[in-house]
Design a protein around this motif. Sequence first.
Motif, PDB file in Angstrom:
ATOM      1  N   ARG A  62     -13.312  12.342 -65.978  1.00 29.10           N
ATOM      2  CA  ARG A  62     -12.545  13.589 -66.035  1.00 29.10           C
ATOM      3  C   ARG A  62     -13.421  14.822 -66.224  1.00 29.10           C
ATOM      4  NH1 ARG A  62      -7.743  11.983 -64.170  1.00 29.10           N
ATOM      5  NH2 ARG A  62      -6.905  10.267 -65.357  1.00 29.10           N
ATOM      6  N   ALA A  63     -14.574  14.649 -66.895  1.00 31.42           N
ATOM      7  CA  ALA A  63     -15.435  15.802 -67.164  1.00 31.42           C
ATOM      8  C   ALA A  63     -16.819  15.316 -67.557  1.00 31.42           C
ATOM      9  CB  ALA A  63     -14.848  16.655 -68.289  1.00 31.42           C
ATOM     10  N   TYR A  64     -17.785  16.226 -67.463  1.00 28.76           N
ATOM     11  CA  TYR A  64     -19.134  15.933 -67.936  1.00 28.76           C
ATOM     12  C   TYR A  64     -19.775  17.243 -68.364  1.00 28.76           C
ATOM     13  CZ  TYR A  64     -19.971  17.334 -63.120  1.00 28.76           C
ATOM     14  OH  TYR A  64     -19.956  18.027 -61.936  1.00 28.76           O
ATOM     15  N   THR A  65     -20.653  17.141 -69.344  1.00 28.84           N
ATOM     16  CA  THR A  65     -21.439  18.281 -69.811  1.00 28.84           C
ATOM     17  C   THR A  65     -22.875  17.788 -69.947  1.00 28.84           C
ATOM     18  OG1 THR A  65     -21.245  17.808 -72.180  1.00 28.84           O
ATOM     19  CG2 THR A  65     -19.450  19.094 -71.183  1.00 28.84           C
ATOM     20  N   ASP A  66     -23.746  18.627 -70.477  1.00 29.48           N
ATOM     21  CA  ASP A  66     -25.130  18.200 -70.717  1.00 29.48           C
ATOM     22  C   ASP A  66     -25.215  17.087 -71.753  1.00 29.48           C
ATOM     23  OD1 ASP A  66     -26.053  20.059 -68.927  1.00 29.48           O
ATOM     24  OD2 ASP A  66     -26.766  21.469 -70.446  1.00 29.48           O
TER      25      ASP A  66
ATOM     26  N   GLU B 114      -9.492   9.792 -71.238  1.00 30.92           N
ATOM     27  CA  GLU B 114      -9.346  10.779 -72.322  1.00 30.92           C
ATOM     28  C   GLU B 114     -10.415  10.650 -73.398  1.00 30.92           C
ATOM     29  OE1 GLU B 114      -7.160  13.129 -71.731  1.00 30.92           O
ATOM     30  OE2 GLU B 114      -6.587  11.998 -69.956  1.00 30.92           O
ATOM     31  N   ASP B 115     -11.373   9.731 -73.211  1.00 29.53           N
ATOM     32  CA  ASP B 115     -12.375   9.469 -74.242  1.00 29.53           C
ATOM     33  C   ASP B 115     -13.718  10.111 -73.893  1.00 29.53           C
ATOM     34  OD1 ASP B 115     -10.602   7.887 -75.813  1.00 29.53           O
ATOM     35  OD2 ASP B 115     -10.917   6.245 -74.395  1.00 29.53           O
TER      36      ASP B 115
ATOM     37  N   THR C 149     -28.677  12.678 -60.197  1.00 29.05           N
ATOM     38  CA  THR C 149     -28.404  13.230 -61.525  1.00 29.05           C
ATOM     39  C   THR C 149     -27.063  12.684 -62.019  1.00 29.05           C
ATOM     40  OG1 THR C 149     -27.220  15.155 -60.693  1.00 29.05           O
ATOM     41  CG2 THR C 149     -29.633  15.378 -60.955  1.00 29.05           C
ATOM     42  N   THR C 150     -26.855  12.739 -63.312  1.00 24.52           N
ATOM     43  CA  THR C 150     -25.584  12.269 -63.860  1.00 24.52           C
ATOM     44  C   THR C 150     -24.396  13.099 -63.359  1.00 24.52           C
ATOM     45  OG1 THR C 150     -26.626  11.213 -65.749  1.00 24.52           O
ATOM     46  CG2 THR C 150     -24.323  11.865 -66.024  1.00 24.52           C
TER      47      THR C 150
ATOM     48  N   ARG D 275     -19.409  12.902 -59.901  1.00 22.76           N
ATOM     49  CA  ARG D 275     -18.616  13.380 -58.763  1.00 22.76           C
ATOM     50  C   ARG D 275     -18.511  12.299 -57.687  1.00 22.76           C
ATOM     51  NH1 ARG D 275     -21.896  17.878 -59.902  1.00 22.76           N
ATOM     52  NH2 ARG D 275     -23.257  17.390 -58.145  1.00 22.76           N
ATOM     53  N   THR D 276     -19.632  11.656 -57.377  1.00 22.18           N
ATOM     54  CA  THR D 276     -19.651  10.638 -56.334  1.00 22.18           C
ATOM     55  C   THR D 276     -18.806   9.437 -56.734  1.00 22.18           C
ATOM     56  OG1 THR D 276     -21.857  11.388 -55.691  1.00 22.18           O
ATOM     57  CG2 THR D 276     -21.169   9.217 -54.898  1.00 22.18           C
TER      58      THR D 276
END
Length: 136
Positions: free
Chosen positions: A27-31, A38-39, A110-111, A116-117
């Motif tokens: 759902r999301a990623y950050t640095d 949801e985790d 990259t992560t 995305r892939t």
Amino acid sequence: MTVPGAQASMPGMKLYQDSETRQYSIRAYTDTSVTVNEDIYTRPLVVTPDKLLSDWSAPCFAELDSSHLRELKDLDMEILLLGTGNRQRFPDPRLLLTLQDRGVGIEVMTTPAACRTYNILTAEGRAVAAALFIEP
């Protein structure tokens, strides 16, 4: 008022997800984290459409060895996306032989690109796994 040809009532709609058919999506990623469903995870993990290995033993990309990749050999995958953090780095090619010998294609990126892939390939119904290092 009833409109001619309209049904008087709609059948019930299921608003929950069956646990037996659970699908994992990023759902999301950050640095510093990746959110699967949801985790939020802050350490390396492996995700497939139907499995989540949040206890993957690989501590960081620099310490990746063949034993860490052997842990993945029984996953149902045709493609492994290896997310190496915010920088694309390539492991020693000999480390990848265990999976390549089983016919698994390995893409190193990259992560963020791997996240995305993974979602694209999952939506296409592909047998994909993402091994993700979370390293700024």
